[in-house]
Structure formats: C-alpha cells, structure tokens
Design a protein around this motif. Structure first.
Motif, PDB file in Angstrom:
ATOM      1  N   GLN A 193       0.852  -1.195   0.000  1.00 27.35           N
ATOM      2  CA  GLN A 193       0.000   0.000   0.000  1.00 27.35           C
ATOM      3  C   GLN A 193       0.881   1.236   0.000  1.00 27.35           C
ATOM      4  N   ARG A 194       0.203   2.373  -0.225  1.00 24.49           N
ATOM      5  CA  ARG A 194       0.954   3.628  -0.160  1.00 24.49           C
ATOM      6  C   ARG A 194       1.421   3.925   1.261  1.00 24.49           C
ATOM      7  N   SER A 195       0.577   3.566   2.220  1.00 26.37           N
ATOM      8  CA  SER A 195       0.867   3.961   3.611  1.00 26.37           C
ATOM      9  C   SER A 195       1.500   2.799   4.369  1.00 26.37           C
ATOM     10  N   ILE A 196       2.476   2.111   3.734  1.00 26.93           N
ATOM     11  CA  ILE A 196       3.062   0.963   4.429  1.00 26.93           C
ATOM     12  C   ILE A 196       3.836   1.389   5.665  1.00 26.93           C
ATOM     13  N   SER A 197       4.385   2.595   5.638  1.00 30.11           N
ATOM     14  CA  SER A 197       5.154   3.025   6.797  1.00 30.11           C
ATOM     15  C   SER A 197       4.516   4.264   7.383  1.00 30.11           C
ATOM     16  N   THR A 198       4.385   4.272   8.705  1.00 25.72           N
ATOM     17  CA  THR A 198       3.936   5.505   9.358  1.00 25.72           C
ATOM     18  C   THR A 198       5.149   6.149  10.009  1.00 25.72           C
ATOM     19  N   GLY A 199       6.163   6.378   9.195  1.00 23.31           N
ATOM     20  CA  GLY A 199       7.354   7.064   9.702  1.00 23.31           C
ATOM     21  C   GLY A 199       8.253   6.197  10.555  1.00 23.31           C
ATOM     22  N   TYR A 200       8.174   4.865  10.395  1.00 26.42           N
ATOM     23  CA  TYR A 200       9.046   3.981  11.187  1.00 26.42           C
ATOM     24  C   TYR A 200      10.522   4.339  11.008  1.00 26.42           C
ATOM     25  N   GLY A 201      10.909   4.611   9.771  1.00 27.27           N
ATOM     26  CA  GLY A 201      12.318   4.862   9.474  1.00 27.27           C
ATOM     27  C   GLY A 201      12.852   6.071  10.220  1.00 27.27           C
ATOM     28  N   TYR A 202      11.986   7.068  10.404  1.00 24.04           N
ATOM     29  CA  TYR A 202      12.431   8.268  11.125  1.00 24.04           C
ATOM     30  C   TYR A 202      12.321   8.060  12.630  1.00 24.04           C
ATOM     31  N   ALA A 203      11.207   7.437  13.065  1.00 26.62           N
ATOM     32  CA  ALA A 203      11.032   7.195  14.502  1.00 26.62           C
ATOM     33  C   ALA A 203      12.157   6.314  15.035  1.00 26.62           C
ATOM     34  N   ALA A 204      12.664   5.414  14.181  1.00 22.32           N
ATOM     35  CA  ALA A 204      13.717   4.504  14.632  1.00 22.32           C
ATOM     36  C   ALA A 204      15.004   5.256  14.975  1.00 22.32           C
TER      37      ALA A 204
END
Lengths: 507, 366
Positions: free
Chosen positions: B280-291
């Motif tokens: 989907q388009r929304s696969i990530s809810t900012g995981y990469g940044y929150a990590a």
C-alpha cells in the motif's frame, strides 16, 4: 632616538611553574619593522598575547605613546591602535571579503569596499572585495586579514609568523607591503624564527631565549650565524658530512620523495631521502612545522601515495607507498605518533580496548571476536613493564596523564616486537625518570637489531639516542650527520636554515 | 555589572571520565521532561492533561489487546533502530531508513505479485530475505557516493527516501495496481503462504518480532564482542586513531549502511508480509524516522534500544488512543517524539559534562 611608540619594562608572565616571560624590556620605535626572534617555546607568543591584551602580565609596565597602558582585552587593544594577524586565519570562508571586514569594522558595505580597494592600491594588498574567501589563495587570505586590521587604523601591527603559511614567491610581496606600511607610519612587530627574512625586512631585532631577552640588535649588521647563536645560545661550527653507514639490512628507505598535501597550512616535502638499517637509530631534528607531521603520516601509511608515485617508500625491501597503515604494520612496522589522545589512543575507551587498536594481530582475537582475557593480560603486562600509573586496565585512556599514556603507547608498540619502530616525540611530557627509561629501552632494542626512526625537537635526546641525525627544514631533509662526529650547534644551524648562507666561519 | 552577570551563569565543564550513572538515568529524565513539556502544551491547547496522560502513556499497557498492538509496532522499530545504531556508533548517519524500509516492502511484494498462485512455506522467508537485500541495495547507493565522492550520507540517504516513496507511488498507480481494486493505489491481497506466521494466537503479533529480538542479540554480539564492531566504534569515536591503526574508513561506511539498509528492508518486508498483507501507499507511518529516535533514546546500545523501541511503540498506540479519546491532533504524537529526542540529547550531554557555578574571576583585572 625618537620616543618609542611602545615601551615594555620588566614584563614577566608565568604559567604555573613555567616562566614564559621574565623581565622583558622592549622598545618599538615609530615607523619601524621590529623582529621578535626565537625558537619555539622561547616566549614569543606569550609576549605578543600580553601586548595584544589576550593575557595580563604578572609584573612590569607597558607604555603606549608615553602613557601607561593596561589592556583588558583585544578589543581594548584595537581601540588603542594595536592590531594583530594570527598565524591561522580567522575568516568566514562562506562570506565575501567585505562581509568579513564588516564583522569587525562598522560602516556601509560600499564604503568598506572602497576602503578595501584603496588600501589594496596603497599598500600592494590587492584583493577583490566581493570575492568569497573560500575561493582565495592562502596569500590572498592573509592580505584580507591584514586589510581587516588596517581598516581600524592601527599604529602597531603584530604579525605572528606571517611567512610560515606563504609560498616563497608571495613572501617578497608581503615584505614590500610591510615596507610601504612602515613608510606610511605603521610600526610592525614581526615574529619569526627565519633569519634570512628578518635580515631582509627588519630594522630592529629582539631575540628571546627561554623567556628572556638575549639580544637587541640591528639585524642588518649581523649575519645569520650571529643571530642563530643568540637564539640557540651556543656557538656553531661547520657540520661534518656523514660517512655512509654500512650496517644491517635496510628496513626503511625513502628515495627522493616529493609530496604536496591538500591542506594549505601543511608543509610540502621535497626530495626527502633517508635510510634506516637494522641495528641503527636514525633521528630527525627540526623546528616543528617544517614537515615532520606530514613525513610521519607518509611513513605510517595514514597518508598514502597515489599509485602512479611508486618506488618512493620501501619497508623491509617492499614498495609500501600505496599500502595502508594496517598493511605496513603487517610487514613488521610499529609507530608511536606525536598525538596520543585521539590518534595513538581512543580517549573514551579503556586501556584494554586501546591495546586492541594495534596489538590485535598478536593473538588478541579468536574467530573475529575479541579475546577479552588475552587482551586484558596483554594490557596488564604493558602496564607492569612500562610502569604505567593507572587505576587498572579498565581505566579510560583519556583519564591517564600525558606521560603515562605515552608510556602505555610506547610499551604497546614495542611489545609487538616490530622490525621497524618509528617514534615521534618519544618523551614529550614524560617525567625525567620515565623518559630515560624509554630511551634506554630504545637503545637496547637497537642493540638487539631493531631499526628505529625517531622524530624529536629535543636535540639532547637525539644526541643520546641516535647513530645519525638528519635535519628537516622547510620540507627538505639534510644529509645524515653521524652523531659522534657532530656537535649540537651544527644541527642547530640546519634547523634554522642557516647552513646555506654562512659558508665559512672565521675563527 | 558585568561581573555579577557572569556570576549567575553556570559553565559546562568536561568530566574526567564519563558518568555511567547519568547514562542510565538520562532516558528516564528525558521521558519525564518531555512528558511534562507536552502535558503543558496540551493544557495550552485546552485539553485535559490528565486524560491525555492516561490515554497516551497508560492505556497501551492496560489491556492485552492494546499491548499486543504495541508489540506489533515494536517489531519494525526495534529492527530498524538496531541496524541504524550500528552505523551511528561509527558516526555514519543513515537518515534514510524510511526509504530502505519502502524498498524492502517493494522487493518482498514482488514474489506474491508476480506469482500470486504460488504456494508453500518457502514464500514468506524468501520475501523477508529479498526485502532485506532490497533495503541493503538502496542503502548501497548512499554508501557508494559517500565513499566515491564524499557526498554527505545524511543528505543522500534522506533524499533517496523521497525517491523511494515516488517509486512506490509509481508501482501502485501503474504496473502493480490491483486490477480488481476499484482503482485504489494498492496491490492485490497476498496469498496465505506469503504471510509471516502469527506468534501469539488471537493477536496480530507475528514471527517478525522474534526475528527482531534475534537481530538484537546479533547486534549485541557484533558491537560488544566482535573486532569488526570494535573497528566501527573506533572510527566513530576517534577517526584519526582509526587511520593510525589502519582501519579502512570506506569499509566502515559500507558496513554501516549495508547493515542499516538490511535491517530496514527486513522490517519493510515483514510489514507487507505481516499485518498489511498487501503493498500500500501507507506501508510506513514514519518507522524509518522514529527509529532514529529509538536508537538514540536507547543510548545506541542493543539492550537500551529494546526498551526504547517498546516505549516508542507504546507512544504510537497511545497517540492513536489520545486522538480518539482526548481529541488530540495527529501532529501531537510527532511533537512528543521530537521533544523526547531533544530532551534526551540535552540530558546525555551531562554524561561527559557537568555544570560548574563559577565565581567571577577577580584576579584577572589588574
């Protein structure tokens, strides 16, 4: 004689046990170029800091145009008409020339730009006011620094080793500027240890040695030899050429190495050649900043030569110019660098982990993992053998005193039992007893057949250790001088580059 | 006048050695500080701080259903943060884990999208492996430019994250769009064998959480015990010492970015093969940044990161709760995350520094 512009009487300044300046008297005449001459550590910089208001003297008086003067800060000094150009520039590289000037001098940009152009025309300091500083050469940046000082209309301008950063062709241009400034009514204090330059441009020279004044002369009346004697404090003799050493096998050989570093402040090396054989200690003498650190990095492999520049550096008979530091170590090379913290050791890591830094090939790893027990045993051995004063092997390297850390690093490198050991400044900051222990150790290793290269600024140390000494001056290395046939005074002449001017010394 | 002004200003003084006590306390202090700050903010916004506090920080732990959702969110955060922390210790700043996460999701989705009829238990492991390789591949672009041209890895990796998002858009609006999907930008639903097995029955928590814990153990061994990890740390703490010992900087950059990309790609794959079940388009809810925040909040230490990942996951769930029950805007969670990192960075400064209240120097003026 006209009344002096600046007059110092009985100035003293101490830092703890060190007397940086003692009982200094100094008169700077109006419209003169006055040299302050001395070796590194003679107290030149301290004296200038006192005059520029960066430090306050412990004792003594300063008179400025006949009035007593007490400066609280450099800003105060600038208001009184004293300007200073430091050896390392303080310019914002992303700003233009005029913007840099504007940070110090109030005024409209267009007026300042006009002022900069006018100063440039009057004193040979041409520079485009709207050029960005990062695009300027070192010589141009220095001009910007001088212009920025001149914009505050000083009557006294202090220049701290101004020629040390300049290529030779720019030096003459700077001297021309200084002469014009003098004729325009500005006095100049010119700090240097280069004798030829002082004789070329200065009206007066005050010589410092060990924090005291040892001479106050007109440099044009004295040759470089006289000045050097006042600076070093001993008489000098003609150096004796070395007899070719025919000892063991060549462990390190450098052949006609030229190197120009990327950093504009670093010294360029030209035509450097040296050979260190098994069972021999070679010393490199010289005043710091003449290319020692650049040469050290080239030997250690921290600076690698481009592949097309091969056949310049050999270790154990192999061309190592393009090998990195780890590959050279695998050939049996070990190195104690000048900087202990951050280079020879990681300050935030324990001694055990710092052992690992270079000793990891001597059995401290097991299948890619750190063998903690053996690393600890190695560290404890090093601490014991080299008398490192520390709470324990888990202490952070940064918590050790400079001398103890040096003992640790020297010990670590020797315990690798290298074929070729390179030590820069072996005993800096180490107490007397430990220093002589380190030296004895080095000599013992030499007798066992190790090849050792030492860089030091302490002549006495080099004389105690070395079979032969080569002197580095402005990136050039002298021929080897056999230590037992040479006197320190001769080395001193090479150190200040005086050996090419005085051919024969009258008895 | 000047002197009295100077008298009241404390000065930061470097400690002789790092304080381990403060290192342990700093995250808790940071959490407290950020909580106070944000509750104050909610009060200014006219919300009941007590209700927000309850919804945001307590509710995630109060029921098994919401706690299982916390564990579900924890998986990707933990994985990505462990990978990033290794690079951060070497001072290689991979800010683009978000992009590597997306590439991991795309690579993993290739199998069920191209072979929708395939069956067998090999599919989901193959997807995870392919996803991890995709993430590493995306990170290798950053490593290549950094080593070759000294291009700043922060900028390159960050910008590549935006490129990755556009690549995802292209696939979902074009070749990979579900033909029966009413033109929504999403792929087909994946077959059963393309889903990571559920770990705790009755919840959405799947095996990828176990993988994240296994990766944490591996990260701990790598950073605390292995020589390769030691070399990375030397490069981060004292680059000149690394040069002196002959540890290659280029190799450290490659390793840091590849490990970070691998972990982020794995997390992205586990997300599409787990709770989502499609691309989907929304696969990530900012995981990469929150990590990034998780990694720093955990002190860049593999064990600390386990706790900070749990905390950050709880904040995600708690933020959702607060949006519903306390009518908080969605940005509030981001503000909380940001202030948490900020408070931590301030607190961590005191590990190596301390305040000293200096008397005005009187001996200086003659």
């Amino acid at each position: 004689m006209t009344a002096p512009l600046l007059s110092l009487r009985g100035i003293s300044k101490s830092y703890g046990q060190i007397h940086a300046n003692q009982d200094i008297d100094l008169d700077v005449a109006p419209r003169s170029i006055h040299a302050i001459l001395g070796e590194n550590g003679a107290g030149k910089s301290t004296l200038m800091k006192l005059i520029y208001g960066l430090e306050q003297p412990d004792a003594g008086t300063v008179n400025w145009k006949g009035e007593p003067l007490a400066l609280a800060s450099p800003a105060d000094a600038r208001r009184k008409g004293i300007g200073m150009v430091f050896q390392h520039f303080s310019l914002f590289e992303t700003l233009t020339v005029v913007e840099n000037v504007r940070l110090v001098v109030p005024g409209r940009k267009s007026d300042l730009a006009q002022g900069i152009s006018k100063l440039g025309r009057d004193f040979g300091l041409e520079v485009d006011p709207f050029a960005h500083v990062h695009a300027l050469s070192v010589g141009e940046r220095q001009r910007v620094e001088i212009i920025r000082c001149l914009m505050t209309q000083p009557q006294l301008l202090i220049l701290d080793e101004p020629t040390s950063v300049l290529p030779p062709q720019s030096v003459e241009k700077l001297f021309e500027t200084l002469r014009r400034l003098r004729d325009g009514g500005v006095s100049i204090l010119f700090i240097s240890h280069k004798l030829d330059e002082i004789r070329a441009v200065c009206d007066r020279a005050t010589i410092l040695r060990g924090g005291r004044i040892t001479g106050n002369v007109d440099p044009r009346d004295h040759d470089a030899h006289d000045l050097a004697r006042m600076m070093i404090g001993r008489d000098m003799l003609q150096p004796m050429p070395a007899v070719a050493h025919s000892g063991g096998e060549k462990r390190l050989e450098i052949v006609g190495l030229d190197h120009r570093p990327d950093d504009p402040f670093a010294a360029a090396l030209s035509d450097v050649s040296l050979t260190v054989r098994a069972g021999e200690i070679l010393g490199i003498a010289g005043i710091s900043g003449n290319g020692q650190s650049e040469l050290a990095a080239l030997i250690s492999g921290e600076t690698m030569l481009p592949r097309e520049k091969s056949q310049r550096i050999f270790m154990m008979g192999k061309d190592v110019g393009a090998l990195d530091a780890a590959a050279r170590r695998r050939l049996g090379f070990a190195f104690v660098p000048e900087e202990r913290l951050g280079r020879g050791a990681v300050p935030e890591m324990s001694l055990v982990l710092n052992s690992l830094l270079t000793a990891h090939p001597s059995g401290l790893l097991r299948r890619g993992l750190v063998d903690t027990a053996r690393a600890k045993a190695f560290t404890e051995e090093c601490v014991r053998q080299y008398d490192v004063r520390t709470p324990g092997p888990e202490a952070e390297a940064g918590a050790l005193s400079g001398g103890n850390l040096q003992k640790f690093i020297v010990g670590r490198e020797i315990m690798l039992s290298p074929k070729l050991l390179f030590v820069a400044q072996p005993t800096w900051g180490v107490d007397v007893g430990a220093a002589s222990a380190i030296r004895q150790r080095l000599v013992a290793l030499r007798n066992e057949g190790m090849a050792i290269l030492v860089i030091s600024e302490e002549l006495e140390e080099l004389f105690e250790l070395c079979d032969a000494i080569q002197v580095i001056h402005q990136g050039r290395l002298s021929a080897p001088l056999v230590t037992r046939d040479t006197r320190p005074e001769e080395i001193g002449r090479y150190m200040i580059g005086a050996h090419s001017t005085a051919e024969k010394i009258p008895a | 006048m000047n002197a009295s002004l100077r008298l009241s200003l404390p000065v930061l003084v470097r400690r002789e050695s790092a304080s381990p006590a403060i290192k342990l306390v700093a995250p808790a202090v940071a959490l407290g500080l950020a909580t106070l700050l944000n509750l104050g903010l909610y009060m200014l916004m006219g919300r009941d701080p007590g209700a927000v506090f309850h919804a945001m920080l307590l509710e995630p732990f109060l029921s098994w259903t919401s706690f299982s959702e916390v564990l579900l969110k924890m998986g990707p955060l933990l994985l990505i943060a462990q990978g990033l922390a290794i690079g951060f210790r070497a001072k290689v700043f991979n800010i683009g884990a978000e992009g590597q996460f997306i590439l991991g999701a795309i690579f993993a989705s290739a199998i069920p999208i191209w072979f929708p009829q395939a069956t067998g238990q090999w599919i989901w492991p193959a997807m995870l492996i392919l996803g991890a390789l995709g993430g590493a591949l995306w990170a290798s672009i950053t490593a290549f430019w950094r080593v070759r041209l000294n291009a700043n890895e922060i900028l390159v990796s960050l910008m590549l994250a935006l490129v990755a998002a556009q690549l995802l858009n292209y696939l979902l609006l074009g070749p990979w769009k579900d033909p029966a999907g009413f033109n929504f930008p999403q792929s087909v639903m994946f077959q059963y064998d393309a889903m990571v097995p559920i770990l705790i029955p009755g919840t959405r928590v799947n095996v990828s959480l176990l993988i994240a814990f296994a990766f944490s153990v591996a990260a701990w061994i790598f950073m605390q015990r292995s020589f390769a990890g030691y070399k990375l740390q030397v490069g981060g703490l004292a680059p000149r010492a690394a040069g002196y010992a002959g540890f290659s900087e280029g190799r450290a950059i490659w390793l840091s970015l590849l490990v970070g990309g691998f972990a982020a790609g794995l997390a992205g794959a586990a997300e599409v093969a787990g709770p989502l079940g499609q691309l989907q388009r929304s696969i990530s809810t900012g995981y990469g940044y929150a990590a990034i925040i998780v990694a720093y909040l955990g002190g860049l230490h593999p064990i600390g990161i386990i706790f900070s990942a749990l905390l950050m996951a709880a904040l995600y769930i708690g933020g959702d709760n607060a949006m519903v029950s306390a009518n908080l805007p969605i940005a509030a969670v981001r503000v909380f995350q940001g202030s948490l990192l900020l408070a931590y960075l301030v607190a961590i400064a005191f590990v190596r520094y301390r305040f000293e209240w200096r008397q005005a120097a009187q001996g200086n003026a003659p």
